[in-house]
Design a protein around this motif. Structure first.
Motif, PDB file in Angstrom:
ATOM      1  N   THR A  82     104.824 -11.470  64.896  1.00  2.74           N
ATOM      2  CA  THR A  82     104.178 -11.415  66.040  1.00  2.74           C
ATOM      3  C   THR A  82     102.700 -11.090  65.784  1.00  2.74           C
TER       4      THR A  82
ATOM      5  N   THR B 211     101.079 -13.682  63.826  1.00  2.00           N
ATOM      6  CA  THR B 211     100.789 -14.895  64.853  1.00  2.00           C
ATOM      7  C   THR B 211      99.529 -14.677  65.595  1.00  2.00           C
ATOM      8  N   PHE B 212      99.676 -13.644  66.458  1.00  2.00           N
ATOM      9  CA  PHE B 212      98.550 -13.467  67.186  1.00  2.00           C
ATOM     10  C   PHE B 212      97.057 -13.309  66.393  1.00  2.00           C
TER      11      PHE B 212
ATOM     12  N   TYR C 224     109.966  -8.569  63.140  1.00  2.00           N
ATOM     13  CA  TYR C 224     109.740  -9.530  64.247  1.00  2.00           C
ATOM     14  C   TYR C 224     108.332  -8.934  64.684  1.00  2.00           C
TER      15      TYR C 224
END
Length: 187
Positions: A5, A8-9, A1
């Protein structure tokens, strides 16, 4: 995860920084070539979108060419003005969101190459035919989905809650199917 994350950022950061935030044109440049991708009649003449390395909004007094034509336009670049009333429509931000940073005030326009795309020619033929009618703005909205010529009327439709009448629905699809069936029966 955590990796997802971070990925994605990082992706959003790279995409946000890759978007152009300034024009590639020199403000002193006076000659531009490109393809006409949109034409609109305004209260002051004509407005068109010229597509090249970067799109430009061009204002003309009279208009002689068609969609898809390659043209050379000579004129002066102007930065769109900000809104003068706070919290109102901001034309400069609107154009910047479309990555258009200048307005070209045309002085001379020259045709370089006529359009050869059959679909754009068909659209131009339909637009020319629709211009014969008094209700040409409504017909353009219904047939071509171009609501830009409705301006104030479309706004009043939205305020009254009936703007859905200008969208494509099952009635339009049924009419199109009916016309295709008639055409195929004659063949």
């Amino acid at each position: 995860y955590i990796l997802l994350t971070l990925f994605t950022f990082l992706s959003f950061y790279l995409i946000a920084n890759s978007l152009k935030k300034e024009s590639i044109y020199n403000p002193k440049q006076t000659s531009f070539t490109g393809e006409i991708i949109k034409i609109k009649k305004t209260d002051y003449g004509y407005s068109l979108i010229l597509k090249n390395k970067e799109n430009l909004v061009v204002y003309l007094d009279e208009y002689l060419y068609n969609l898809g034509d390659q043209v050379k336009i000579e004129g002066t670049l102007e930065i769109p003005s900000n809104n003068t009333i706070p919290n109102n429509f901001n034309y400069k931000k609107y154009l910047n969101n479309q990555q258009i940073y200048y307005i070209l005030k045309a002085k001379k326009i020259t045709l370089l190459k006529e359009n050869t795309n059959i679909f754009i020619k068909l659209k131009q033929v339909i637009l020319t035919y629709l211009n014969k009618f008094k209700s040409k703005n409504y017909l353009q909205a219904f047939i071509l989905g171009d609501t830009s010529s409705l301006n104030n009327i479309y706004d009043s439709y939205q305020k009254n809650g009936i703007s859905h009448l200008l969208s494509i629905g099952s009635t339009h699809i049924t009419l199109l199917n009916y016309l295709i069936i008639i055409f195929l029966k004659k063949i």
